[in-house]
Design an enzyme around this catalytic site. Structure first.
Site, PDB file in Angstrom:
ATOM      1  N   PHE A 133       0.828  -1.183  -0.152  1.00 48.84           N
ATOM      2  CA  PHE A 133      -0.093  -0.001  -0.029  1.00 48.84           C
ATOM      3  C   PHE A 133       0.977   1.095  -0.077  1.00 48.84           C
ATOM      4  O   PHE A 133       1.638   1.459   0.983  1.00 48.84           O
ATOM      5  CB  PHE A 133      -1.143   0.218   1.306  1.00 48.84           C
ATOM      6  CG  PHE A 133      -1.841   1.255   1.223  1.00 48.84           C
ATOM      7  CD1 PHE A 133      -2.929   1.498   0.384  1.00 48.84           C
ATOM      8  CD2 PHE A 133      -1.340   2.197   2.170  1.00 48.84           C
ATOM      9  CE1 PHE A 133      -3.727   2.335   0.620  1.00 48.84           C
ATOM     10  CE2 PHE A 133      -2.357   3.536   2.182  1.00 48.84           C
ATOM     11  CZ  PHE A 133      -3.365   3.501   1.243  1.00 48.84           C
ATOM     12  N   ASP A 218       9.029   2.609   1.597  1.00 51.65           N
ATOM     13  CA  ASP A 218       7.830   3.477   2.147  1.00 51.65           C
ATOM     14  C   ASP A 218       7.831   3.305   3.597  1.00 51.65           C
ATOM     15  O   ASP A 218       7.461   2.139   3.870  1.00 51.65           O
ATOM     16  CB  ASP A 218       6.775   2.942   1.360  1.00 51.65           C
ATOM     17  CG  ASP A 218       5.143   3.846   1.934  1.00 51.65           C
ATOM     18  OD1 ASP A 218       5.462   4.369   2.848  1.00 51.65           O
ATOM     19  OD2 ASP A 218       4.285   3.359   1.228  1.00 51.65           O
ATOM     20  N   LYS A 247       2.393  10.072   8.164  1.00 55.05           N
ATOM     21  CA  LYS A 247       1.783   9.840   9.328  1.00 55.05           C
ATOM     22  C   LYS A 247       2.421  10.250  10.716  1.00 55.05           C
ATOM     23  O   LYS A 247       2.066  11.176  11.032  1.00 55.05           O
ATOM     24  CB  LYS A 247       1.509   8.169   9.651  1.00 55.05           C
ATOM     25  CG  LYS A 247       0.859   7.656   8.224  1.00 55.05           C
ATOM     26  CD  LYS A 247       0.070   6.327   8.525  1.00 55.05           C
ATOM     27  CE  LYS A 247      -1.225   6.126   7.544  1.00 55.05           C
ATOM     28  NZ  LYS A 247      -0.819   5.337   6.419  1.00 55.05           N
TER      29      LYS A 247
HETATM   30  C1  LIG Z   1      -0.736   5.381   5.119  1.00 47.93           C
HETATM   31  C2  LIG Z   1       0.095   5.160   4.144  1.00 47.93           C
HETATM   32  C3  LIG Z   1       0.319   5.776   2.947  1.00 47.93           C
HETATM   33  C4  LIG Z   1      -0.536   7.074   2.270  1.00 47.93           C
HETATM   34  O1  LIG Z   1      -0.468   7.970   3.133  1.00 47.93           O
HETATM   35  P1  LIG Z   1      -1.526   9.152   2.993  1.00 47.93           P
HETATM   36  O2  LIG Z   1      -1.075  10.448   4.026  1.00 47.93           O
HETATM   37  O3  LIG Z   1      -2.679   8.471   3.566  1.00 47.93           O
HETATM   38  O4  LIG Z   1      -1.545   9.784   1.651  1.00 47.93           O
HETATM   39  C5  LIG Z   1       1.433   5.314   2.006  1.00 47.93           C
HETATM   40  N1  LIG Z   1       2.153   4.375   2.470  1.00 47.93           N
HETATM   41  C6  LIG Z   1       1.937   3.797   3.572  1.00 47.93           C
HETATM   42  C7  LIG Z   1       2.861   2.533   3.932  1.00 47.93           C
HETATM   43  C8  LIG Z   1       1.091   3.957   4.318  1.00 47.93           C
HETATM   44  O5  LIG Z   1       0.810   3.308   5.621  1.00 47.93           O
END
Ligand SMILES: *Cc1c(COP(=O)(O)O)cnc(C)c1O
Length: 395
Positions: A133, A218, A247
């Protein structure tokens, strides 16, 4: 029930319970009827210091009265300070600030493609993981490996090839002339807290070196202390070329970052930007959050609370015949029988505990990093009660 009028003026994007949240304090969230909830979602792992922490409140108030936005055409002291702090405490040399995890990842994809154009005969393909994700912009949805996203919003952004997490042979077989990078989460968060594993991450680092391609981590969910170290890559003993944060870095406000090694930083003026990038109001909060995380003993506390919660979940699992406990630090998951996660999370909420059913068979726990032992025990006690009620023969 509280006023329902808001429910039909907001676009429907997810199923929400009929509650309206109005206030938060530490690990507690309050609704408009005055009910309080022990919050183990914390804004989706964003409130690293809990609700309304003094450090964030002070940083916002002070910076709001000082300078909110000089425009991205000028340097500002807060974003320089935050970039200095991030690079001093990581393996990276330069930072670009963004407003969301997806935007940071979008930047990572662009940076890798630019690097491919400059250094690798226009290579552009990025290998990503099934069930991964990376966000909800079109490119980051295209990079994500959520199976039910495959048919959404076609045609997708091309240039992403997906392989199973942990399958080094599949990655090797997929690398070709057009490959520019491998991109993944150190622990797949939304997929249900599935660790990539040290061996896989080290294998990917070696493969990337062998083939002269980039490794992008990520760390939007795993970074900023969530796993008990400042960043997850440190636990794997590797250094990525590019990392994204989101986050937790904002402690609840919209802030994200794209970090890279000097050799990879090849954006030319005009390639990347954004009206709010590096705005001092958000950057001031990022500084306050990171300074808290760097305090002696803070990350140790995360590890201790993580172990306490994991141990408690294992005991609970054994007592109620549930599944495995996964994860590290304060990003944890408990496997429950298929199809039960939503109803357990709902029952927990009725008992005053907020947890996330990230999959039909998985509960996810992402409390504030400064959660107390009493609050961890409180979460476990409520969950134990919920599981006991559900197992009672007349229920
Ligand atoms: C939450 C998340 C995203 C997206 O972040 P947003 O601030 O919602 O755009 C991308 N990568 C990972 C691993 C996430 O947990």
């Amino acid at each position: 029930m509280s006023s329902l009028s808001a429910f039909d003026t907001l676009m429907t994007i997810t199923n929400r319970p009929p509650l309206i949240m109005t206030r938060g304090e530490g690990s507690w969230l309050f609704d408009s009827d005055g009910n309080r909830y022990l919050d183990f979602i914390q804004g989706w792992a964003v409130n690293s210091l809990g609700h309304a922490p003094q450090a964030v409140v002070d940083a916002l108030a002070y910076q709001a009265s000082r300078l909110i936005s000089p425009s991205p055409a000028f340097y500002n002291d807060r974003s320089i300070r935050l970039a200095d702090l991030l690079t001093a405490n990581s393996c990276f040399d330069r930072v670009f600030f963004a407003n969301s995890g997806a935007e940071a990842n979008e930047g990572a994809i662009k940076l890798a493609r630019k690097w491919g154009a400059v250094h690798k005969q226009n290579a552009f393909e990025i290998i990503t993981m099934i069930n991964g994700f990376h966000g909800r912009t079109l490119a980051t949805m295209s990079a994500s490996g959520k199976p039910h996203w495959q048919e959404l919003f076609e045609p997708k952004v091309p240039g992403f090839v997906k392989v199973p997490l942990g399958d080094l042979d599949a990655v090797t077989a997929t690398i070709g002339e057009r490959t520019v990078a491998i991109m993944l989460e150190p622990v797949q968060g939304e997929a249900g807290v599935i660790p990539a594993g040290t061996e896989f991450l080290q294998g990917l680092r070696n493969l990337a070196d062998e083939h002269g391609i980039l490794l992008i981590l990520d760390e939007v969910q795993t970074g900023m202390g969530r796993l008990g170290s400042l960043f997850a890559y440190q636990q794997a003993g590797i250094e990525p070329d590019i990392m994204t944060l989101g986050k937790g870095i904002g402690g609840g406000v919209p802030l994200a970052a794209l970090l890279a090694k000097e050799a990879v930083c090849c954006f030319a003026p005009g390639d990347q930007g954004g009206t709010y990038n590096g705005n001092p109001l958000m950057a001031a909060v990022g500084c306050a959050v990171l300074e808290e995380l760097l305090r002696p003993g803070f990350l140790e506390h995360v590890r201790e609370m993580g172990e306490r919660l994991a141990a408690g979940l294992r005991t609970l699992s054994a007592r109620h015949g549930l599944g495995e406990v996964r994860g590290t630090g304060l990003l944890l998951a408990l496997a429950v029988p298929e199809g039960n996660a939503d109803s357990v999370a709902e029952a927990a909420r009725d008992q005053g505990l907020i947890i996330n059913a990230t999959r039909p068979d998985t509960l996810r726990f992402m409390p504030a990093l400064n959660v107390t032992a009493d609050e961890v025990d409180g979460c476990l006690a409520i969950l134990d009660r919920v599981c006991s009620i559900r197992r009672a023969p007349d229920q």
